[in-house]
Design a protein around this motif. Structure first.
Motif, mmCIF file in Angstrom:
data_model
loop_
_atom_site.group_PDB
_atom_site.id
_atom_site.type_symbol
_atom_site.label_atom_id
_atom_site.label_comp_id
_atom_site.label_asym_id
_atom_site.label_seq_id
_atom_site.Cartn_x
_atom_site.Cartn_y
_atom_site.Cartn_z
ATOM 1 N N ALA A 1 0.876 -1.083 -0.101
ATOM 2 C CA ALA A 1 -0.004 0.259 0.073
ATOM 3 C C ALA A 1 0.752 1.354 -0.103
ATOM 4 C CB ALA A 1 -1.104 0.135 1.145
ATOM 5 N N TYR A 2 0.499 2.245 -0.674
ATOM 6 C CA TYR A 2 1.249 3.393 -0.920
ATOM 7 C C TYR A 2 0.336 4.698 -0.344
ATOM 8 C CZ TYR A 2 4.739 1.230 -3.871
ATOM 9 O OH TYR A 2 5.517 0.298 -4.377
ATOM 10 N N THR A 3 0.859 5.724 0.292
ATOM 11 C CA THR A 3 0.496 6.645 0.458
ATOM 12 C C THR A 3 1.261 8.035 -0.041
ATOM 13 O OG1 THR A 3 1.438 7.216 2.626
ATOM 14 C CG2 THR A 3 -0.672 5.930 2.542
ATOM 15 N N SER A 4 0.876 9.211 -0.032
ATOM 16 C CA SER A 4 1.615 10.156 -0.124
ATOM 17 C C SER A 4 2.551 10.601 0.983
ATOM 18 C CB SER A 4 0.853 11.595 -0.425
ATOM 19 O OG SER A 4 0.131 11.832 0.549
ATOM 20 N N LYS A 5 3.763 11.344 0.764
ATOM 21 C CA LYS A 5 4.709 11.540 1.584
ATOM 22 C C LYS A 5 4.100 12.495 2.657
ATOM 23 C CE LYS A 5 8.589 11.139 -1.314
ATOM 24 N NZ LYS A 5 9.588 11.644 -2.391
ATOM 25 N N GLY A 6 4.558 11.880 4.033
ATOM 26 C CA GLY A 6 4.341 12.817 5.176
ATOM 27 C C GLY A 6 3.237 12.277 6.066
ATOM 28 N N LYS A 7 3.081 12.438 7.512
ATOM 29 C CA LYS A 7 2.110 11.872 8.109
ATOM 30 C C LYS A 7 0.681 12.296 7.791
ATOM 31 C CE LYS A 7 1.865 8.855 11.353
ATOM 32 N NZ LYS A 7 2.174 7.544 10.895
ATOM 33 N N THR A 8 -0.165 11.473 7.308
ATOM 34 C CA THR A 8 -1.485 12.144 7.155
ATOM 35 C C THR A 8 -2.699 10.993 7.561
ATOM 36 O OG1 THR A 8 -1.809 11.165 4.803
ATOM 37 C CG2 THR A 8 -0.819 13.328 4.974
ATOM 38 N N LYS A 9 -3.694 11.482 7.413
ATOM 39 C CA LYS A 9 -4.854 10.388 7.855
ATOM 40 C C LYS A 9 -4.722 9.100 6.806
ATOM 41 C CE LYS A 9 -8.931 12.626 9.813
ATOM 42 N NZ LYS A 9 -9.965 13.211 9.408
ATOM 43 N N LYS B 1 4.257 2.264 2.026
ATOM 44 C CA LYS B 1 5.500 3.168 1.226
ATOM 45 C C LYS B 1 4.825 4.248 0.966
ATOM 46 C CE LYS B 1 7.915 -1.230 -0.210
ATOM 47 N NZ LYS B 1 8.770 -1.514 -1.230
ATOM 48 N N GLU B 2 6.029 5.204 0.993
ATOM 49 C CA GLU B 2 5.158 6.641 0.595
ATOM 50 C C GLU B 2 5.891 7.192 -0.670
ATOM 51 O OE1 GLU B 2 5.414 9.293 4.313
ATOM 52 O OE2 GLU B 2 4.102 8.045 4.956
ATOM 53 N N VAL B 3 5.076 7.348 -1.667
ATOM 54 C CA VAL B 3 5.556 7.979 -2.938
ATOM 55 C C VAL B 3 4.601 8.849 -3.432
ATOM 56 C CG1 VAL B 3 6.066 7.498 -5.139
ATOM 57 C CG2 VAL B 3 6.855 5.832 -3.398
ATOM 58 N N ASP B 4 4.898 10.155 -3.755
ATOM 59 C CA ASP B 4 3.790 10.908 -4.450
ATOM 60 C C ASP B 4 3.192 10.766 -5.585
ATOM 61 O OD1 ASP B 4 3.556 12.569 -2.051
ATOM 62 O OD2 ASP B 4 5.389 13.608 -2.647
ATOM 63 N N PHE B 5 2.448 9.443 -5.845
ATOM 64 C CA PHE B 5 1.814 9.187 -7.020
ATOM 65 C C PHE B 5 0.716 10.298 -7.577
ATOM 66 C CE2 PHE B 5 2.941 4.740 -6.143
ATOM 67 C CZ PHE B 5 3.990 4.562 -6.849
ATOM 68 N N TYR B 6 0.480 10.573 -8.766
ATOM 69 C CA TYR B 6 -0.407 11.698 -8.999
ATOM 70 C C TYR B 6 -1.578 11.570 -8.474
ATOM 71 C CZ TYR B 6 -2.380 15.543 -11.744
ATOM 72 O OH TYR B 6 -2.802 16.622 -12.020
ATOM 73 N N VAL B 7 -2.278 10.491 -8.312
ATOM 74 C CA VAL B 7 -3.414 10.419 -7.701
ATOM 75 C C VAL B 7 -3.477 10.393 -6.038
ATOM 76 C CG1 VAL B 7 -4.915 9.223 -9.522
ATOM 77 C CG2 VAL B 7 -3.660 7.876 -7.695
ATOM 78 N N LEU B 8 -2.234 10.285 -5.644
ATOM 79 C CA LEU B 8 -2.190 10.309 -4.326
ATOM 80 C C LEU B 8 -1.870 11.879 -3.782
ATOM 81 C CD1 LEU B 8 -0.205 7.157 -3.229
ATOM 82 C CD2 LEU B 8 -2.657 7.372 -3.173
ATOM 83 N N ALA B 9 -1.074 12.371 -4.468
ATOM 84 C CA ALA B 9 -0.590 13.897 -4.410
ATOM 85 C C ALA B 9 -1.724 14.874 -4.537
ATOM 86 C CB ALA B 9 0.694 14.084 -4.884
ATOM 87 N N HIS B 10 -2.632 14.891 -5.465
ATOM 88 C CA HIS B 10 -3.710 15.689 -6.144
ATOM 89 C C HIS B 10 -5.094 15.411 -5.516
ATOM 90 C CE1 HIS B 10 0.115 15.968 -8.499
ATOM 91 N NE2 HIS B 10 -0.168 17.374 -8.457
ATOM 92 N N THR B 11 -5.195 14.675 -4.661
ATOM 93 C CA THR B 11 -6.657 14.372 -3.906
ATOM 94 C C THR B 11 -6.708 14.970 -2.672
ATOM 95 O OG1 THR B 11 -5.792 12.240 -3.511
ATOM 96 C CG2 THR B 11 -7.232 12.200 -5.492
ATOM 97 N N ALA B 12 -7.799 15.585 -2.273
ATOM 98 C CA ALA B 12 -7.969 16.221 -1.278
ATOM 99 C C ALA B 12 -8.139 15.252 0.115
ATOM 100 C CB ALA B 12 -9.139 17.171 -1.138
ATOM 101 N N CYS B 13 -8.827 14.414 -0.116
ATOM 102 C CA CYS B 13 -9.303 13.321 0.825
ATOM 103 C C CYS B 13 -7.810 12.252 1.363
ATOM 104 C CB CYS B 13 -10.464 12.733 0.615
ATOM 105 S SG CYS B 13 -10.568 11.717 -0.777
ATOM 106 N N PRO B 14 -8.162 11.667 2.322
ATOM 107 C CA PRO B 14 -7.084 10.565 2.710
ATOM 108 C C PRO B 14 -7.203 9.472 1.519
ATOM 109 C CG PRO B 14 -8.071 10.914 4.571
ATOM 110 C CD PRO B 14 -8.996 11.661 3.552
#
Ligand SMILES: [Zn+2]
Length: 234
Positions: free
Chosen positions: A121-129, A179-192
């Motif tokens: 599972a990937y999320t954008s970088k940094g601590k978020t929801k 794993k944290e990578v700023d994939f487009y749909v992770l970095a450009h969406t407003a919700c978790p």
């Protein structure tokens, strides 16, 4: 949090026109596999009373996305998906939505079988929801992919996976498994938002598992349970 006030946005992967993104024998194509599993997950969640929306159901690009350049088409596709998600976030509120995009990983170009496997599972970088949501999904993956973990161990001995492979691919250096990578749909969406890579389309053993009824159920149920766990804890 009541189910009625919350919106689950499920993201399909790619388009039928996206180059590559299939197993070497073409038995599994990512756009199709993702859409089938998303349909299954959406049906199961709706049955449980949750609100579910799918960002892109069609396999073929609509007129606003279609381009003779694959690169242009892909960037339009990703922008379109983010617009769908963000318009919904405006209506429901960012913290009342989640976005989960379902993909199948690849180790090579798709021309030959490789020996990588596992779930990520990937999320954008940094601590978020999104990190919390990803943790819920890892917990559910460990339950529903338990037999896959044993399956991988067996096939490692046969050389179908390299020795370094792990059933759950993690990066725990920041205190959680995703794993944290700023994939487009992770970095450009407003919700978790979380993007799951559900095993590898260029691993023969992974594809066999993914295409089995057990595999299809495991992938769907881990998303259903992970998402439910996140919403129930809100
Ligand atoms: Zn993908």
């Amino acid at each position: 949090m009541t189910k009625q006030n919350f919106l689950i946005i499920l993201g399909t992967a790619h388009l039928a026109t996206t180059p590559g993104k299939c197993s070497p024998d073409k038995s599994l194509c990512e756009y199709q596999y993702s859409r089938s599993r998303i349909n299954g997950i959406a049906g199961k969640l709706k049955k449980l009373g949750y609100n579910v929306v799918i960002d892109m159901v069609d396999s073929h690009p609509n007129a606003s996305i279609k381009s003779s350049s694959p690169k242009t088409e892909q960037s339009r596709e990703l922008q379109y998906r983010c617009k769908v998600v963000n318009d919904l976030c405006k209506r429901y509120g960012n913290s009342n939505c989640i976005y989960v995009s379902l993909h199948v990983d690849a180790a090579g170009s798709g021309s030959q079988w490789m020996n990588a496997g596992g779930w990520t599972a990937y999320t954008s970088k940094g601590k978020t929801k999104a990190d919390t949501l990803a943790e819920c999904l890892y917990d559910a993956a460990e339950v529903h992919l338990k037999s896959y973990a044993a399956y991988m161990e067996e096939r490692k001995k046969l050389g179908m996976y390299s020795k370094a492979q792990k059933p759950f691919r993690t990066d725990t250096t920041d205190g959680d498994r995703d794993k944290e990578v700023d994939f487009y749909v992770l970095a450009h969406t407003a919700c978790p938002a979380v993007l799951t890579e559900n095993l590898f389309q260029d691993s023969k053993a992974d594809v066999d598992f993914l295409l089995s009824n057990e595999g299809k159920e495991a992938i769907e149920n881990l998303h259903v349970d992970g998402i439910r766990k996140y919403i129930d804890a809100l």
